[in-house]
Write an enzyme that holds these catalytic residues in place. Sequence first.
Site, PDB file in Angstrom:
ATOM      1  N   THR A 247       0.836  -1.200   0.000  1.00  0.00           N
ATOM      2  CA  THR A 247       0.000   0.000   0.000  1.00  0.00           C
ATOM      3  C   THR A 247       0.872   1.251   0.000  1.00  0.00           C
ATOM      4  O   THR A 247       1.805   1.363   0.798  1.00  0.00           O
ATOM      5  CB  THR A 247      -0.919   0.001   1.234  1.00  0.00           C
ATOM      6  OG1 THR A 247      -1.710  -1.186   1.193  1.00  0.00           O
ATOM      7  CG2 THR A 247      -1.820   1.228   1.257  1.00  0.00           C
ATOM      8  N   CYS A 340      25.556   4.254  10.444  1.00  0.00           N
ATOM      9  CA  CYS A 340      25.386   2.795  10.443  1.00  0.00           C
ATOM     10  C   CYS A 340      26.676   2.098  10.819  1.00  0.00           C
ATOM     11  O   CYS A 340      26.676   1.132  11.560  1.00  0.00           O
ATOM     12  CB  CYS A 340      24.929   2.326   9.067  1.00  0.00           C
ATOM     13  SG  CYS A 340      24.457   3.663   7.987  1.00  0.00           S
TER      14      CYS A 340
END
Length: 414
Positions: A247, A340
Amino acid sequence: MVIQPMSRPIYLDAHATTPVDDRVLEAMLPYFREHFGNPSSAGHLYGWEAAAAVQQARVTLADAIAASPEEILFTSGATEANNLAIKGVAEAYYQQGRHLITVQTEHQAVLGPMRYLAGLGFEVTELPVQTDGRLDLADLEQAIRPDTILVSVMAANNEIGVLQPLAAIGALCRQHQVLFHTDAAQAIGKIPLDVQAMQIDLMSLTAHKVYGPKGIGALYVRRRNPRVQIIPQLQGGGQERGLRSGTLATPQIVGFAKAVALALADLEAESARILALRNRLAQQLGVPGYTDAPQPGIWLNGHPHQRLAGNLNISVEGVEASALLLGLQPVVALSTGSACTTAKATPSHVLQALGRSPDLIAASLRFGIGRFNTEAEIDRVAAHTLTTIATLRQSRRDYVGSTHQLLESVKQSG
Ligand SMILES: *Cc1c(COP(=O)(O)O)cnc(C)c1O
């Protein structure tokens, strides 16, 4: 320096993420509230108004990179876009060839899928860079083989901000009929991007580095000259012409487009303002490349000018970046290397690729200046950084001095 407990540190970590601009949030809010429909609901007003908003956003984002709206696929961010581009092309073209080319300084979201494919039997060349962080085009040309199907080179590096020569890479790839993907997560809204002029076939984008929301990005996939095939990596409801099911996140998509439109409307003036702040910081810190009076023991990582306006990455000889960060954090929020990699505490693969020594890699700082930083903040950060460096270096000299004294006294008594 007096630390005020109630004041929050100055944010200079714009390569990790950026705050959502108020104007972006305002544009998003109606799509959480009254216009909450699913853009795929074709039978009623709620669906239609959501679909119209998504289509408008698609047009805005396509215009931003000189693409067509149907060439934009929404994803959850640049990590997903990179995975879809690289794995999707590899799966679509493996019968033509199984060789892929990338660069050692890429984000893990490119190196990860490349190494995954190498594990499946593809061959991957990770090209080195020059000491300034730029790819040598002769290296690229030499690496291209008859079985090469994809070249992936990032637009702007997330650690050192270095810009790669996209148009020249695009021309080379087109000449050899190899597809060209670029990870433009750090570049969109910061430098002009044009998939036609730069002959780019696939481009990864994300919203949260350009004052949009986290969790939304896009992949540009060329549909003409040549028409690029990708195999979908998510199966489901068939959204995005079957290439990326799920969606559509209408509020995030609306916010993404608003963020990019705002950045492009003010690109030149804002780049000049941020560049002036970066140069001011670099001069005050005595960074070589920006001042006639560089400070001894301060090293610049990456090219001085072929880099993002808001990026400054330096190594400070004789200190540990972790100690430096701890000393800096009450006043300024920044990172060593990428967010990260910092979590894993491994030395930066980007600085390694520049040929920096382990000591200088362990002593690197990344300043990321953004839309909401001011000159007064830069001056405060520079002053506090200099004080902290001086304190750390002095305590190291004291430690070495006292060790030396101790050894001397041991020798004399022995
Ligand atoms: C931040 C970043 C990514 C990851 O983007 P997400 O949208 O957070 O998944 C990929 N590549 C580069 C160069 C980045 O800076």
